[in-house]
Scaffold this motif. Structure first.
Motif, PDB file in Angstrom:
ATOM      1  N   PHE A 176      30.177  46.905  41.562  1.00  0.00           N
ATOM      2  CA  PHE A 176      29.095  46.761  40.590  1.00  0.00           C
ATOM      3  C   PHE A 176      27.765  46.322  41.195  1.00  0.00           C
ATOM      4  CE2 PHE A 176      33.067  46.200  38.256  1.00  0.00           C
ATOM      5  CZ  PHE A 176      32.902  47.092  37.207  1.00  0.00           C
ATOM      6  N   GLY A 177      27.748  45.937  42.474  1.00  0.00           N
ATOM      7  CA  GLY A 177      26.494  45.574  43.121  1.00  0.00           C
ATOM      8  C   GLY A 177      25.984  44.198  42.796  1.00  0.00           C
ATOM      9  N   GLN A 178      26.598  43.503  41.862  1.00  0.00           N
ATOM     10  CA  GLN A 178      26.199  42.159  41.480  1.00  0.00           C
ATOM     11  C   GLN A 178      27.402  41.435  40.888  1.00  0.00           C
ATOM     12  OE1 GLN A 178      23.260  42.312  38.110  1.00  0.00           O
ATOM     13  NE2 GLN A 178      23.428  44.529  38.375  1.00  0.00           N
ATOM     14  N   ALA A 179      27.361  40.112  40.964  1.00  0.00           N
ATOM     15  CA  ALA A 179      28.501  39.326  40.508  1.00  0.00           C
ATOM     16  C   ALA A 179      28.019  37.971  40.007  1.00  0.00           C
ATOM     17  CB  ALA A 179      29.504  39.132  41.641  1.00  0.00           C
ATOM     18  N   PRO A 180      28.686  37.421  38.990  1.00  0.00           N
ATOM     19  CA  PRO A 180      28.279  36.116  38.463  1.00  0.00           C
ATOM     20  C   PRO A 180      28.797  34.978  39.328  1.00  0.00           C
ATOM     21  CG  PRO A 180      30.170  36.937  37.252  1.00  0.00           C
ATOM     22  CD  PRO A 180      29.784  38.021  38.223  1.00  0.00           C
ATOM     23  N   TYR A 181      28.084  33.869  39.284  1.00  0.00           N
ATOM     24  CA  TYR A 181      28.502  32.652  39.992  1.00  0.00           C
ATOM     25  C   TYR A 181      27.947  31.458  39.246  1.00  0.00           C
ATOM     26  CZ  TYR A 181      28.863  28.967  43.488  1.00  0.00           C
ATOM     27  OH  TYR A 181      29.159  27.790  44.132  1.00  0.00           O
ATOM     28  N   ARG A 182      28.702  30.370  39.265  1.00  0.00           N
ATOM     29  CA  ARG A 182      28.231  29.115  38.701  1.00  0.00           C
ATOM     30  C   ARG A 182      28.781  27.992  39.565  1.00  0.00           C
ATOM     31  NH1 ARG A 182      29.505  29.038  32.781  1.00  0.00           N
ATOM     32  NH2 ARG A 182      27.506  30.106  32.585  1.00  0.00           N
TER      33      ARG A 182
ATOM     34  N   LEU B 198      37.757  41.326  37.070  1.00  0.00           N
ATOM     35  CA  LEU B 198      37.236  40.750  38.311  1.00  0.00           C
ATOM     36  C   LEU B 198      36.406  39.500  38.047  1.00  0.00           C
ATOM     37  CD1 LEU B 198      36.259  44.023  40.217  1.00  0.00           C
ATOM     38  CD2 LEU B 198      38.058  42.411  40.873  1.00  0.00           C
ATOM     39  N   THR B 199      35.550  39.545  37.042  1.00  0.00           N
ATOM     40  CA  THR B 199      34.729  38.367  36.767  1.00  0.00           C
ATOM     41  C   THR B 199      35.588  37.235  36.214  1.00  0.00           C
ATOM     42  OG1 THR B 199      34.088  39.293  34.601  1.00  0.00           O
ATOM     43  CG2 THR B 199      32.586  39.648  36.454  1.00  0.00           C
ATOM     44  N   ASN B 200      36.678  37.572  35.527  1.00  0.00           N
ATOM     45  CA  ASN B 200      37.620  36.537  35.124  1.00  0.00           C
ATOM     46  C   ASN B 200      38.308  35.926  36.342  1.00  0.00           C
ATOM     47  OD1 ASN B 200      40.847  36.180  34.171  1.00  0.00           O
ATOM     48  ND2 ASN B 200      39.307  35.098  32.952  1.00  0.00           N
ATOM     49  N   GLY B 201      38.576  36.745  37.352  1.00  0.00           N
ATOM     50  CA  GLY B 201      39.114  36.209  38.602  1.00  0.00           C
ATOM     51  C   GLY B 201      38.144  35.233  39.251  1.00  0.00           C
ATOM     52  N   ILE B 202      36.852  35.558  39.186  1.00  0.00           N
ATOM     53  CA  ILE B 202      35.827  34.637  39.686  1.00  0.00           C
ATOM     54  C   ILE B 202      35.878  33.331  38.895  1.00  0.00           C
ATOM     55  CG2 ILE B 202      33.329  34.261  39.821  1.00  0.00           C
ATOM     56  CD1 ILE B 202      33.045  37.271  40.442  1.00  0.00           C
ATOM     57  N   THR B 203      35.945  33.433  37.576  1.00  0.00           N
ATOM     58  CA  THR B 203      35.993  32.244  36.724  1.00  0.00           C
ATOM     59  C   THR B 203      37.213  31.389  37.027  1.00  0.00           C
ATOM     60  OG1 THR B 203      34.748  33.281  34.932  1.00  0.00           O
ATOM     61  CG2 THR B 203      36.221  31.490  34.326  1.00  0.00           C
ATOM     62  N   ARG B 204      38.366  32.027  37.145  1.00  0.00           N
ATOM     63  CA  ARG B 204      39.584  31.267  37.438  1.00  0.00           C
ATOM     64  C   ARG B 204      39.493  30.577  38.801  1.00  0.00           C
ATOM     65  NH1 ARG B 204      44.958  34.420  35.273  1.00  0.00           N
ATOM     66  NH2 ARG B 204      44.098  35.291  33.340  1.00  0.00           N
ATOM     67  N   SER B 205      38.897  31.251  39.760  1.00  0.00           N
ATOM     68  CA  SER B 205      38.753  30.655  41.088  1.00  0.00           C
ATOM     69  C   SER B 205      37.808  29.453  41.048  1.00  0.00           C
ATOM     70  CB  SER B 205      38.242  31.699  42.084  1.00  0.00           C
ATOM     71  OG  SER B 205      39.131  32.796  42.176  1.00  0.00           O
ATOM     72  N   LEU B 206      36.711  29.586  40.331  1.00  0.00           N
ATOM     73  CA  LEU B 206      35.780  28.462  40.190  1.00  0.00           C
ATOM     74  C   LEU B 206      36.447  27.292  39.488  1.00  0.00           C
ATOM     75  CD1 LEU B 206      32.582  30.472  39.188  1.00  0.00           C
ATOM     76  CD2 LEU B 206      32.895  29.171  41.297  1.00  0.00           C
ATOM     77  N   THR B 207      37.246  27.586  38.463  1.00  0.00           N
ATOM     78  CA  THR B 207      37.986  26.537  37.765  1.00  0.00           C
ATOM     79  C   THR B 207      38.937  25.830  38.717  1.00  0.00           C
ATOM     80  OG1 THR B 207      37.853  27.765  35.679  1.00  0.00           O
ATOM     81  CG2 THR B 207      39.543  26.061  35.837  1.00  0.00           C
TER      82      THR B 207
END
Length: 591
Positions: A156-162, A112-121
């Motif tokens: 997970f109640g929390q998620a990374p963002y940049r 899931l966090t890799n999905g976030i990374t790919r979306s940000l990219t």
């Protein structure tokens, strides 16, 4: 299945066309690495973000079904003799004993966090481009970011963002109780730039305006939970004022689900199981789905069909199941008195009129149905929930299916492959030797009713499939609207939506194509049951349990004990905690 690097480069010239036709697989890129040429193309970067959905996350046995359905009252993956032990990682999901080092939890966090990374990219690359469909692609990329973030917050109640536009931006950690409102605002802001499905070259594999409506419905339906996750009595405030200040959360669920229902784009399938067929590409209910193709590049994933199928259940001489997951006796019991519901099961009819009854009366079926691209006979199992003694073809030592003298596929009573003295009798009751542990002895591996909801695709081994996997479909949207009506006190409207689902489905011709029957009344327990009837095995059960205040209850028939509210979310994986000071371990789990 991921592409090797050279295959990814070969696809670049056609990647725009590929993403318009469905998801493709590109090499993984991370935000803080130097971007390779494969991901520097806007369409390629967007395709990579889409690909994370189908690269294990929402299609694999270890993906969302393990997190959302095995960790629920619906299904489980027990240890079966010599199989599915794996250090206890599978049964921990249903015994509610998972810890920060559980491999299933870690894999899903990473995906899931890799999905976030790919979306940000993708957002970064599309923003810097001058492509013709820039605003559409950018809206889709932001929609995918919200989709991955939502599921990460849910679990997970929390998620990374940049900040994708600032290469030196620090990592931010979004917390569910506040981020849910931010996500709602973000997705609502995308609506003007998203395409209606089937316009601008879109289809159900793209994040369209209707996919956004569905995501907004989910977010509003669960918003109260995220704001009060550890509420001891599970008394969540579902009537809180909506983020916009207009109406309540449930009003917004009704607004957005109605926008889909009334759009004229979708219609309920009379054959419920067509939603999960090999030929569901043009399915009338699919709103947002993972497009799967056996194309020798990505090849799709067959796990949602393969896992529940016993090893001696063979669609062809080259295929078998793996005797893994099953339904809980508690969920199976909710169907008592409703086995005639068209969503419970459906018999297969061959071209000569033969019905496969699976009740001991079958002698043979025609061998005229062939696996695609071969001359190998294709045996079709019935669909839905299978229980009791099972029948089908036997595999001979010659590597072919046993046939009758007149060239038909012989049907026999089956036994379990890894315990040949054990009849393949799928008993709904599990009866573990130790009621607290989901472990079977070798001669008990037959136990558990099985789910054959998704069609088993035999075209390319056991692991590949052409079945598109639904992330949102119309039937689920009706259940969300019914729940919102019910929580607003409008039981009549809720009953109407539930009965729409019931009566729109029809049985097979064997039963005169009879429509499902309406129910006369509804309350919260009946609604919960009906939501399960419509959405089982579709990775939605855990949040349903939490909303209905059932998540902490024991399931004595399937080894789930009474649990504490902190298990409503999973721990941040230990591997992440060991290398990052940005995350705080969730309540109840060891730091």
């Amino acid at each position: 299945m991921k592409l090797n690097k050279h295959k990814g480069k070969l696809l670049l010239a056609a990647v725009t066309a590929i993403i318009l036709a469905g998801c493709t697989s590109l090499n993984e890129q991370v935000l803080d690495e130097v971007l390779g040429s494969d991901a520097s193309d806007p369409a390629g970067a967007l395709a990579a973000a889409y690909d994370r959905l189908g690269d294990g996350t929402f299609v694999d046995n270890g993906g969302m079904i393990a997190m959302q359905d095995y960790a629920s009252d619906m299904s489980l993956l027990p240890t079966r003799g010599s199989d599915w032990g794996d250090g206890g990682k599978w049964r921990a999901m249903h015994e509610f004993t998972w810890a920060p080092d559980n491999a299933v939890v870690t894999t899903n966090w990473n995906n899931l966090t890799n999905g976030i990374t790919r979306s940000l990219t993708a957002i970064n690359i599309i923003s810097a481009s001058t492509i013709d469909q820039k605003e559409l692609f950018l809206a889709e990329a932001r929609g995918l970011l919200a989709f991955y973030t939502y599921h990460t917050l849910d679990l997970f109640g929390q998620a990374p963002y940049r900040d994708p536009m600032n290469p030196n931006a620090p990592l931010e950690v979004r917390k569910a109780d506040t981020a849910i409102d931010e996500l709602i605002v973000e997705v609502e802001s995308l609506l003007p730039n998203l395409a209606d499905m089937n316009t601008q070259g879109t289809h159900h594999g793209r994040f369209t305006k209707q996919a956004a409506y569905a995501l907004l419905s989910s977010m509003y339906l669960n918003r109260a939970v995220y704001k009060d996750r550890y509420n001891a009595s599970a008394s969540f405030n579902f009537t809180e004022t909506a983020v916009s200040g207009n109406g309540t959360d449930m009003d917004k669920v009704i607004e957005y689900t109605s926008a889909i229902i009334n759009s004229g784009i979708y219609s309920l399938e009379s054959n419920y199981f067509h939603n999960f067929d090999i030929d569901n590409t043009n399915g009338s209910e699919l709103i947002f789905a993972i497009v799967q193709k056996i194309d020798y590049v990505h090849n799709g994933d067959n796990d949602l069909a393969y896992m529940s199928c016993e090893r001696n259940q063979r669609c062809s001489a080259g295929n078998r199941g793996t005797n893994g997951s099953c339904l809980t006796p508690e969920f199976f019991a909710t169907w008592d008195g409703f086995h005639d519901d068209p969503r419970f099961s459906r018999h297969y009819q061959y071209s000569d009129g033969t019905w496969f009854m699976n009740d001991g009366t079958d002698v043979s079926v025609p061998a005229t149905s062939l696996v695609v691209g071969t001359q190998n006979p294709w045996f079709h199992f019935n669909r839905g929930i299978l229980y009791g003694q099972q029948y089908g073809p036997k595999l001979l030592s010659s590597g072919t299916l046993e046939m009758t003298d007149d060239g038909r596929i012989k049907v026999s009573s089956l036994v379990c492959e890894k315990s040949t003295t054990t009849p393949m009798n799928f008993t709904p009751e599990l009866n573990f030797d130790n009621p607290a542990q989901a472990v079977f002895a070798q001669n008990q591996i037959n136990r558990g009713a099985r789910c054959f909801k998704y069609e088993f695709d035999p075209q390319e081994g056991n692991g590949s499939s052409n079945v598109d996997i639904s992330l949102y479909r119309l039937g689920g949207i009706y259940t969300m609207r019914a729940e919102a009506y019910m929580r607003k006190g409008n039981s009549a409207a809720a009953l109407a939506d539930i009965n729409m689902l019931r009566t729109s489905r029809t049985r097979e011709a064997l039963y005169g194509n009879a429509a499902g029957t309406a129910i006369p009344s509804i309350d919260m327990d009946i609604l919960y049951r009906e939501i399960g009837f419509e959405t089982y095995w579709e990775m939605w059960r855990r949040p349903q349990m939490i909303r209905f205040g059932k998540y902490e209850q024991a399931l004595p028939g399937s080894a789930k004990p009474v649990t504490e509210p902190y298990r409503r979310i999973f721990p941040i994986p230990q591997s992440t905690m060991d290398i990052s000071k940005d995350f705080t371990q969730n309540q109840g789990y060891p730091n």
